[in-house]
Design a protein around this motif. Structure first.
Motif, PDB file in Angstrom:
ATOM      1  N   PRO A 109      -9.647   5.724 -12.414  1.00 31.13           N
ATOM      2  CA  PRO A 109      -9.391   6.889 -11.571  1.00 31.13           C
ATOM      3  C   PRO A 109      -8.527   6.525 -10.372  1.00 31.13           C
ATOM      4  O   PRO A 109      -8.634   5.412  -9.838  1.00 31.13           O
ATOM      5  N   LEU A 110      -7.672   7.446  -9.952  1.00 30.69           N
ATOM      6  CA  LEU A 110      -6.967   7.252  -8.695  1.00 30.69           C
ATOM      7  C   LEU A 110      -7.977   7.339  -7.560  1.00 30.69           C
ATOM      8  O   LEU A 110      -8.958   8.103  -7.652  1.00 30.69           O
ATOM      9  N   PRO A 111      -7.794   6.572  -6.487  1.00 25.39           N
ATOM     10  CA  PRO A 111      -8.741   6.644  -5.364  1.00 25.39           C
ATOM     11  C   PRO A 111      -8.927   8.078  -4.883  1.00 25.39           C
ATOM     12  O   PRO A 111      -7.952   8.823  -4.703  1.00 25.39           O
ATOM     13  N   GLY A 112     -10.177   8.466  -4.683  1.00 27.17           N
ATOM     14  CA  GLY A 112     -10.502   9.853  -4.382  1.00 27.17           C
ATOM     15  C   GLY A 112      -9.851  10.387  -3.127  1.00 27.17           C
ATOM     16  O   GLY A 112      -9.397  11.544  -3.092  1.00 27.17           O
ATOM     17  N   LYS A 129       1.338  -9.821  -2.066  1.00 21.36           N
ATOM     18  CA  LYS A 129       0.474  -8.767  -2.591  1.00 21.36           C
ATOM     19  C   LYS A 129       0.231  -8.878  -4.087  1.00 21.36           C
ATOM     20  O   LYS A 129      -0.260  -7.933  -4.707  1.00 21.36           O
ATOM     21  N   ILE A 130       0.596 -10.030  -4.657  1.00 18.75           N
ATOM     22  CA  ILE A 130       0.172 -10.289  -6.036  1.00 18.75           C
ATOM     23  C   ILE A 130      -1.343 -10.455  -6.011  1.00 18.75           C
ATOM     24  O   ILE A 130      -1.866 -11.367  -5.362  1.00 18.75           O
ATOM     25  N   ALA A 134       5.142   8.346  -2.235  1.00 18.78           N
ATOM     26  CA  ALA A 134       3.710   8.524  -2.372  1.00 18.78           C
ATOM     27  C   ALA A 134       2.917   7.404  -1.755  1.00 18.78           C
ATOM     28  O   ALA A 134       1.735   7.548  -1.503  1.00 18.78           O
ATOM     29  N   MET A 135       3.547   6.267  -1.509  1.00 14.23           N
ATOM     30  CA  MET A 135       2.808   5.179  -0.870  1.00 14.23           C
ATOM     31  C   MET A 135       2.365   5.555   0.525  1.00 14.23           C
ATOM     32  O   MET A 135       1.461   4.958   1.082  1.00 14.23           O
ATOM     33  N   ILE A 136       3.003   6.533   1.137  1.00 13.35           N
ATOM     34  CA  ILE A 136       2.542   6.998   2.441  1.00 13.35           C
ATOM     35  C   ILE A 136       1.108   7.491   2.311  1.00 13.35           C
ATOM     36  O   ILE A 136       0.261   7.258   3.161  1.00 13.35           O
ATOM     37  N   ASN A 174      -7.457  -5.556  -4.421  1.00 16.83           N
ATOM     38  CA  ASN A 174      -7.221  -4.124  -4.231  1.00 16.83           C
ATOM     39  C   ASN A 174      -5.968  -3.758  -5.003  1.00 16.83           C
ATOM     40  O   ASN A 174      -4.860  -3.855  -4.508  1.00 16.83           O
ATOM     41  N   TRP A 175      -6.165  -3.366  -6.252  1.00 18.41           N
ATOM     42  CA  TRP A 175      -5.029  -3.097  -7.122  1.00 18.41           C
ATOM     43  C   TRP A 175      -4.168  -1.954  -6.592  1.00 18.41           C
ATOM     44  O   TRP A 175      -2.953  -2.019  -6.657  1.00 18.41           O
ATOM     45  N   TRP A 176      -4.792  -0.912  -6.101  1.00 13.53           N
ATOM     46  CA  TRP A 176      -4.050   0.287  -5.707  1.00 13.53           C
ATOM     47  C   TRP A 176      -3.250   0.042  -4.420  1.00 13.53           C
ATOM     48  O   TRP A 176      -2.023   0.011  -4.431  1.00 13.53           O
ATOM     49  N   ALA A 177      -3.953  -0.127  -3.324  1.00 13.33           N
ATOM     50  CA  ALA A 177      -3.263  -0.289  -2.040  1.00 13.33           C
ATOM     51  C   ALA A 177      -2.452  -1.581  -2.011  1.00 13.33           C
ATOM     52  O   ALA A 177      -1.333  -1.614  -1.489  1.00 13.33           O
TER      53      ALA A 177
END
Length: 596
Positions: free
Chosen positions: A574-577, A56-57, A13-15, A112-115
């Motif tokens: 929320p997950l990024p839109g 990426k910490i 899913a990181m793709i 940027n917590w998600w990416a």
């Protein structure tokens, strides 16, 4: 002819998550860029790629927007910059969306917590896919490198699920033609179990000569993951998975009690203990006080409490300073009255009734604990838990302990008076002291470093899990003992055995609020307990008023802003839109969190 090697740069899913929908060719260039083949055929470059896995910490501690703490996005603090419509105010106005997160708005730290976390996972998986055949100086080093990468990957997953819930777990780079159409989103518990299993494997099966229980012996080894970090992550992952927000019956409170006890015991067996160095009388009040502004020593000779410290010095004097501090930019994350009210009196009794702390919605009518005889509203800072004076500046607090006449005065006309239009002055009647050093100024920063994991948390994690796991009506003795060890270091009386489970739950939660203030726990605690709507709706301050006879009276007041980010949908980000749209198209399922 230039030689290239095609490398899949995304995993599962990181793709989508990181927006990397194609493979990347990594060639060798004359300017120094190299292929992965060359990276892992070099001792130095193999180690360099492991270092890349650490990059990426994401920012922790006082490095959010405006050099603030996560405290100002919780019921611990009200950030002074809200008077200028800062991102903190935007958060409380409920402006979080799948396309905008005010907490992440910090260009200086690139939060940027998600990416960011997914990129870190990708780096770890690429490293782990190559390390078995990589050039290293010995097999013990190879084992240690692998263990570090696995713990880093577990760390990134833990940060993700705390904020977003379950995400797919992949342990290797996937082929370019991987079919994502059948992907399903796993529950929080599945990812938590993966984290626990990874940590357990490192703790039990990696030899100490490959990864030990201290970072090392030199400053060069600062920031490295080691076995105690595995214990801390195991403890936290288990606690979260068993908590009301995430508990699906897979990881029970009984499981969490066992996991947290194992983690705590392993740390204790390997020499960890609460910091207890007594300061000089003009250096600090006690061990708890100086701990947070004392940098951990790598080999843990002096500081045996810190498990992982962020390797970046805080700037409390500047971004959480007092108006008279040389170099102040902002008073920053102003502590709120609700947090101050959580500190007991020195006899160990809460000042408020923990079952219902306030009699009104605006928190202006405290529901005082009828069993507390030491608290005096006319002298609210006397006879209080020593952690209060160590953590925060209140009206009449000492500032420079080397100067007997150095005090902080919050009344009108005082040297640190409350103001609603000056960023250098508090809005609440309090300033942050924790992590700071009264000797710091623009000519020399002596402030501390953020403790991301420390032994006190492990004691409190176990106390909570063991209490919740108890079958009877009384709190278990070992849970009470664990809590009392933390209290004893602070100089607070023990909670007596025989306390009932429900009352002890409230005492545990209050203890976490006090001991772990401003350490990025409260933001997540009220969410995993599912009490956000009870705690974060309103916050207040305390205004000292100078009377003609030279005494002071104290007036509670509501901080002038509306806190809207308190409904159930704010329990989880929320997950990024744009990522959700891609996932919907590829899987046919809506991956977005409830309410968003």
């Amino acid at each position: 002819m230039m030689r290239t090697r095609t490398v899949n740069t995304a995993i599962s899913a990181m793709i989508f998550f990181a927006g990397m929908l194609s493979c990347t060719k990594i060639p060798e260039y004359s300017d120094g860029r190299v292929s992965l083949d060359e990276v892992f055929s070099s001792y130095r470059k193999t180690a360099g790629y492991l270092n890349l896995c650490y990059t990426k910490i994401q920012p922790q501690g006082g490095f959010y927007a405006g050099n603030s703490f996560l405290a100002s996005f919780s019921d611990e603090a009200a950030h002074v910059s809200e008077i200028n419509n800062s991102v903190h105010r935007q958060w409380w106005q409920g402006l979080l969306t799948p396309f905008y997160n005010p907490v992440e708005t910090n260009t200086s730290s690139n939060t940027n917590w998600w990416a960011g976390h997914f990129e870190g996972i990708r780096y770890c998986n690429v490293f782990l896919a190559n390390i078995d055949t990589a050039m290293v100086a010995g097999e013990s080093i190879r084992q240690g490198y692998k263990a570090q990468a696995r713990l880093l990957r577990a760390f990134y997953y833990l940060q993700l699920i705390k904020r977003y819930g379950g995400v797919p777990v992949y342990t290797a780079p996937l082929p370019v033609d991987y079919d994502y159409s059948s992907e399903q989103r796993p529950p929080f518990s599945a990812v938590a179990q993966f984290i626990i299993d990874e940590c357990n494997d490192v703790l039990e099966n990696v030899p100490n000569e490959a990864m030990g229980w201290i970072q090392g012996d030199t400053d060069f080894q600062r920031g490295m993951f080691y076995k105690a970090v595995a214990a801390a992550m195991k403890s936290q992952a288990a606690l979260f998975a068993a908590s009301p927000l995430w508990n699906d019956g897979t990881i029970t409170w009984q499981d969490a009690a066992r996991y947290t006890k194992e983690a705590l015991d392993r740390c204790l067996e390997n020499g960890f203990k609460l910091y207890d160095a007594a300061p000089g009388t003009t250096d600090g009040y006690d061990a708890f006080d100086i701990y947070f502004r004392t940098r951990a020593d790598v080999n843990r000779v002096r500081d045996r409490e810190t498990i992982y410290e962020v390797n970046r010095q805080l700037n409390i004097y500047s971004y959480n300073g007092l108006p008279f501090t040389d170099g102040i930019v902002s008073s920053g994350d102003n502590p709120v009255q609700e947090l101050i009210d959580a500190f007991e009196t020195i006899d160990g009794k809460p000042i408020l009734d923990l079952t219902r702390p306030y009699l009104d919605a605006n928190h202006l009518q405290p529901n005082y604990n009828s069993e507390n005889t030491l608290y005096n509203p006319a002298a609210p800072f006397e006879n209080r838990d020593p952690r209060l004076r160590a953590s925060f500046y209140h009206h009449g607090a000492r500032f420079d302990l080397r100067n007997a006449s150095s005090f902080v005065w919050m009344h009108a006309g005082g040297n640190a008076a409350i103001s609603e239009n000056d960023l250098r002055h508090t809005r609440t009647g309090y300033y942050l002291r924790k992590f700071g050093n009264f000797t710091s100024s623009r000519t020399g920063n002596n402030d501390g470093y953020f403790k991301l994991y420390r032994l006190a948390e492990l004691y409190l994690n176990f106390a909570e899990a063991a209490n919740e796991a108890a079958a009877g009506g009384l709190a278990p003795g070992d849970a009470v003992d664990a809590l009392n060890i933390v209290r004893a270091r602070a100089g607070m009386p023990a909670i007596e055995a025989g306390i009932d489970k429900e009352t002890f739950r409230l005492r545990i939660r209050n203890e976490r609020r006090v001991e772990l203030a401003y350490e990025e726990h409260r933001f997540f605690d009220v969410r995993r307990w599912k009490i956000l709507d009870e705690t974060d709706r309103v916050v207040t301050g305390m205004r000292p008023i100078a009377e003609p006879d030279g005494t002071f009276t104290y007036e509670r007041f509501v901080i002038d802003h509306s806190r809207a980010a308190v409904t159930d949908k704010y329990l989880i980000f929320p997950l990024p839109g744009n990522e959700v749209a891609k996932l919907q198209e590829l899987t046919g399922s809506n991956w977005q969190n409830p309410g968003w």
